[in-house]
Design an enzyme around this catalytic site. Sequence first.
Site, PDB file in Angstrom:
ATOM      1  N   GLU A 157       0.862  -1.179   0.000  1.00  0.00           N
ATOM      2  CA  GLU A 157       0.000   0.000   0.000  1.00  0.00           C
ATOM      3  C   GLU A 157       0.902   1.234   0.000  1.00  0.00           C
ATOM      4  OE1 GLU A 157      -3.204   0.352   3.046  1.00  0.00           O
ATOM      5  OE2 GLU A 157      -2.382   2.357   3.330  1.00  0.00           O
ATOM      6  N   ASP A 158       1.082   1.808  -1.161  1.00  0.00           N
ATOM      7  CA  ASP A 158       1.989   2.947  -1.321  1.00  0.00           C
ATOM      8  C   ASP A 158       1.332   3.992  -2.204  1.00  0.00           C
ATOM      9  OD1 ASP A 158       4.089   4.706  -1.541  1.00  0.00           O
ATOM     10  OD2 ASP A 158       5.189   3.495  -3.003  1.00  0.00           O
TER      11      ASP A 158
END
Length: 984
Positions: free
Chosen positions: A675-676
């Site tokens: 999750e970036d």
Amino acid sequence: IANHLDRAVLSLGRNPLKIFVQVNTSGEPSKSGIDPSGCVRLAEHVKLHCPYLEFSGLMTIGMPDYTSTPENFRTLSKCRVEVCKALGMTEDQCELSMGMSSDYEQAQRESFTRKKKSVTETEKGVDPVGFLTKLGITHKAFAQFLRERYKSLKDLKAEIFTRHLNLQEMASGFEILGTHRHKEHRVDYMDWAPGARYCALVGDFNGWSPTTNAAREGLYGHDDYGYWFIILEDKLREGEEPDELYFQQYNYVDDYDKGDSGVTIDEVFQRANDEYWEPGEDRFIKNRFELPAKLYERLFGPNGPQTIEELGEIPDAETRYKAHKELHKDDPPSNLPPFDVIDNGKEYDIFNVVVDPAWQEKFRNKKPPLAYWTEIRKGRKAWLKKYSPAIPHGSKYRVYFNTPDGPLERVPAWATFIQPDAEGKQAYAIHWEPPPEHTYKWKHTAIKPPKSLRIYECHVGISGSEPKISSFNDFTEKVLPHVKRAGYNAIQLIGIVEHKDYFTVGYRVTNFFAVSSRYGTPEDFKRLVDEAHGHYFLQFSRLGLLVFLDIVHSYSAADEMVGLSRFDGSNDCYFHTGKRGHHKYWGTRMFKYGDLDVLHFLLSNLNWWISEYKIDGFHFHSLASMLYTHNGFASFTGDLEEYCNQYVDNDAVKYLILANEILHALHPNIITIAEDATFYPGLCEPTSQGGLGFDYYVNLSASEMWLSLLKNTPDHEWSMSKITSTLLGNKNYADKMLAYAENHNQSISGGQSLAEILLSQGNDKAPQSNELLVRGSSLLKMIKLITFTIGGRGYLNFMGNEFGHPKRVEFPMPSNNFSFSLANRCWDLLEKEGVYQDLFRFDKDMMKLDKNEKVLSRGLPNIHHVNDTNMVISYLRGPLLFVFNFHPTDSYERYCIGVDEAGEYQVILNTDERRYGGQGIVKEEQYLQRTISKRVDGLRNCIEVSLPSRTAQVGVQVKPDFENMKTVFTLGRSSILIQRTYYE
């Protein structure tokens, strides 16, 4: 053979066995090995059907009569390419070996003479800038950054290997740190606190005394790296005599063991002496100090030399050995091993002690005398009769440190069960060592990861319908069956790792190795995972769910009394000092990823959840917080310079690479999700090609776009081009994308879910209520369907949103007087006819669409029709045709959509059906449409469809049946059978 070997490894209870597939590369039937044409099938069988065998590579046995060894090597190389393609492996993960052949290196050289270079890292499958080359990206600064990072990572691994045997040991700290029951009737405790001067374990088992159970002084109490070691001896019961052997071992699982059989220790040792040791062989074992004692006496005894001059010159080894042989030449024969010394006469040669080959072979054939040791081991009943546990199961304890700033007590960093908020008092750990009858027994094996992920995101605490914190058992019994019935194949759990404050949703982790005690015990969580893996639905059909854990390694809670902050009294134990040690906006602590002991802690934590709880994957939360010193709170233009400048935390990047390398090496089926928000370059590329090694990445832009459109943009102004481009994400990695229309972030603490935005007005009793309800329901179904089908191989839905849960989530906190009224899910809505049941029925059929038609696992969609004026989107994905009409008012009776293949298309999903709460404008008799030979959207054919406003349809090309219609044409003497394309 593979199946038998797999069962054998299972019965031994050992780690998976690494195996090679032997290939017959000579083409001669007399040679051993499988034919090259069958190696892919055998490798696939081993990888997919033999969980206790680990496919490692291909080999061939080189023999002297092989006439073309280089050709054999080329054949083996071709096999590797085919196997890697079939198994989805990189070539560096599939080793090649030519067994006993001495021509292996020559074969390599002759096979690759055209390259005219030695075997480099690149030839071994490692290219630090490989993914840039693959994507055709040229950026000197970033390429140089990747090369320097690769060198730095090699140096880091070299530093790790100075303290750890291998990377597996580096990631297995939980095997020795924390509290562990030792076989020799004791409990060992170890923890890392380099800033402490004194360490003791305090708890209700010793009256919270800081002196009763303390680490010893010197090396046995702590080492140079700051690891403290404490031994807690079990207490001898009154009237019992100590064990005859100081190393007496106990089996704490079985009531009785071999040592309880009545055979005495003397009898066991005598039998070992008679059966195992050669006569005289155990002399040096029993008298190990005989030789040094005599030497010491000779040099420093009363008759020894008193000065250097008297000592004289010590002869060299050869002279001393010859003198020894001369002295003992008349000794009688002995059963001791016969040794001799050889010298090859070379300058660098050392006198080598060699042994008689016959005696050496005899010694090697002996098995270790472990059986004699296990024969003296006693069982659990004998242990409980003689001893009381030093720290009983369920005991409360903390670790006591004396630091330069004074004494302090902390919750142990590696503790596995915590009470973080002990009724307003200081938190404590709970010693978790349940008796065998209360230990959870695993029932189900691991699940093979599917080709597509349909993830159901859950929070255990709010999963119940009552205003309270739900438990693991409640979730197992009530929610898991619903998830299976809804058609999802994985669950993602948030808030599982222990955290002090419930309202933080589990994102401010305090104790990384502990499940949250507010939901239940570790055994309860094991049952949840096991039931998810192997729950049987409809009695016979096993619909196993993968279990993913939302892991937060990007930061940690700042709590000192229960968390890791200032754990040993210093400010730089686990975290950076100064401003860098604190999150810029959230106040959490930032890990010091460049420290080997911090890496040891974090990598072991990942491995712990898999080894102890059989977790199938991790969702790495908020990577932007750790990848940059500004914690991701900066504007990004997409220039690669932004990913290699001074704000990038290179240590954090290397940690993520190490984590993915180790996880995928130890657990090949593990899945890692990134999750970036900044989408760091190479996020989902292999680590061998300069990437970070994640399997999936989350498209965070999609949910933000839908929220913005619904709140800020009128329906008729929506841009179809923006919708498609946002949902596709990064085109280079679209197949690695995990998409969602909304997740828990949108509906927590003041936010609103899409259903709350779209349906809240429609639930009022106003005259226009029904119209608003139709609008909300229609848009909700379309938003879900296009997000689900246009992206990559994964989709995520938050608990309750599958049926349009009408209320947001709000955890108990001071602002709402700690109310639980919004911290639950209204499952009773599914029992009533209406919009919620209709939405759930649609969501279930949407999941079934992927299960039956393999939508997500197909290639990327061909988006061939995007009309911003008409607000229509259409795309092809395999044989499936998707058509969306987002226009709020305009309907189209015969709208032309291009298709590639001619024939008939059948509608298999229509958002406007009455059973989904629609109006049923398009009738079932209109579901079958034949193509028209007319070029539209750049495709050879087209189809005219009826598109009511705010509806979407999924069509599939009906499979041809060539057997039904045949036409025979006779031309002269020839008969030509033409099978006319016919569609069912």
